[in-house]
Scaffold this motif. Sequence first.
Motif, PDB file in Angstrom:
ATOM      1  N   ALA A  85      43.020  50.971  34.147  1.00  8.80           N
ATOM      2  CA  ALA A  85      41.902  50.330  33.480  1.00  8.80           C
ATOM      3  C   ALA A  85      42.568  49.244  32.277  1.00  8.80           C
ATOM      4  N   ASN A  86      43.637  49.816  31.793  1.00  9.51           N
ATOM      5  CA  ASN A  86      44.290  49.015  30.961  1.00  9.51           C
ATOM      6  C   ASN A  86      44.892  47.845  31.594  1.00  9.51           C
ATOM      7  N   ALA A  87      45.479  47.796  32.839  1.00  7.31           N
ATOM      8  CA  ALA A  87      45.973  46.712  33.632  1.00  7.31           C
ATOM      9  C   ALA A  87      44.808  45.649  33.873  1.00  7.31           C
ATOM     10  N   LEU A  88      43.792  46.315  34.435  1.00  9.56           N
ATOM     11  CA  LEU A  88      42.463  45.488  34.658  1.00  9.56           C
ATOM     12  C   LEU A  88      41.973  44.877  33.231  1.00  9.56           C
ATOM     13  N   ALA A  89      42.402  45.431  32.034  1.00  4.83           N
ATOM     14  CA  ALA A  89      41.690  44.816  30.965  1.00  4.83           C
ATOM     15  C   ALA A  89      42.398  43.653  30.644  1.00  4.83           C
ATOM     16  N   LEU A  90      43.640  43.592  30.824  1.00 10.64           N
ATOM     17  CA  LEU A  90      44.365  42.187  30.666  1.00 10.64           C
ATOM     18  C   LEU A  90      44.270  41.364  31.543  1.00 10.64           C
ATOM     19  N   ALA A  91      44.115  41.778  32.844  1.00 11.99           N
ATOM     20  CA  ALA A  91      43.645  40.809  34.068  1.00 11.99           C
ATOM     21  C   ALA A  91      42.395  39.938  33.740  1.00 11.99           C
TER      22      ALA A  91
END
Length: 446
Positions: free
Chosen positions: A330-336
């Motif tokens: 979810a953290n990677a998706l948040a930055l994406a």
Amino acid sequence: MIPKRPINADVPAPEEKGGRGPLADKEKSQAKPEQKPSEAPKQANPGAPKALAALVVLALAFIAAAIVFGSGGEGDESGTSAAPTPAPTTANEAEAPSSPTTEELGYPSFATNNTVRIGGSDPVANAAAVSLAVFPSTTEEQRPAAVTVVGEEDWAGAIAASVLMAAPVRAPMLFSNPEEMPEVSEEALAALDPQGSKDTGEAPLFAVGTVAYPGRAAPIDSGDAAATAAEIATLRDRLFGKAPQHIVIASSARPDFAMPAAAWAARSGDPVLYAEPEQLPSQTAGYLQRHPKAPVYVLGPEDVISKDVAGKIEAISKRVERVAGEDPVANALALARFRDGSFGWNVNDPGHGFVLTRSDSPANAAAAAPLSASGTWGPLLLTDDAGTLPPALRSYFLDVKPGYTDDPTRAFYNHVWVVGDQEAISVEQQAEVDGLAELAKIGGEE
């Protein structure tokens, strides 16, 4: 299909150039902690040149595969994709003398309409493959002016050093160790043949920490994560000739939450600094004090970088924002998805590139970072299981799935680089990603 003989099969290996560059020296040793490019003697390695031709051939085969298979959806209105198919192997290929194999180099044994796998068994192989995919190096113009060499175990230094892939430096990454550079890295470096330029401070190599490398390099001391990152950020300022537009603070204790910073640093040129869960290191604070007007983005939730640490950053910097997801995926998706002015990928619609790797391999994030700063430029996404695509990631791919109504040749397309072998990300998961990235017909008659 992947061509058996790429167009540059007969291109000779680069010649030595009057003693310049890392390949002109004959001996290897560890980097010296000097402030200017230093000479490192190279140990004799009679077997090192034997795989260079094979490496360059395989690199171009890899790029050809990406071109052939990377155009999602065109001419296919079914909305379905075939599962990845292994590339054929001829009898002559099977009987070839031992050189680094495609698996060792990280080149794909298969691809799909919308995905290409860089399938090395470790970040060392994947970094070599990525470097040659981004810089095919069959001509002088295709070679990078510099390469960054980082220790195999130094994930924090590698993620921070990803910023050197940004323009104007454009330095891809290879991995080494204190005693000897791995053969796959050595052969990739021979093909890349960096010579240095004005943009690199005339350094052909940047050596992070105590690592073996051939030739001369600009050394970057490696202490703890915060000290190394601050020194890389300072080098970035000198080479770029300007202050950072933004600064990213990542976790030195949770690499799975720090991984997405590598892709963004390579794409944007924003430096990555480190914080501990409950402490702001003095080296990080010192760099922030030199750039108090630069907006700071804290990557990760409060249990990774605490509210107190964010408060200490706010006492130095004019503006501080947090970009976070509750877990690494979810953290990677948040930055994406994130956008704040000129900061953030803002990838919330179709027509983009993506890079996918496992959340338990932080060095792969740095190895793959050049893919986010070239070609189909896109954010790093994470999967946390070899066989199953995380629900949140599947939902995201559905949100950005491309479609068309009348003419698929005028549509937008998605492309996904899959980084890691089948033990890290299974063929079945790759096939599912391919289907999610596939161009689909919207409305109209079936």
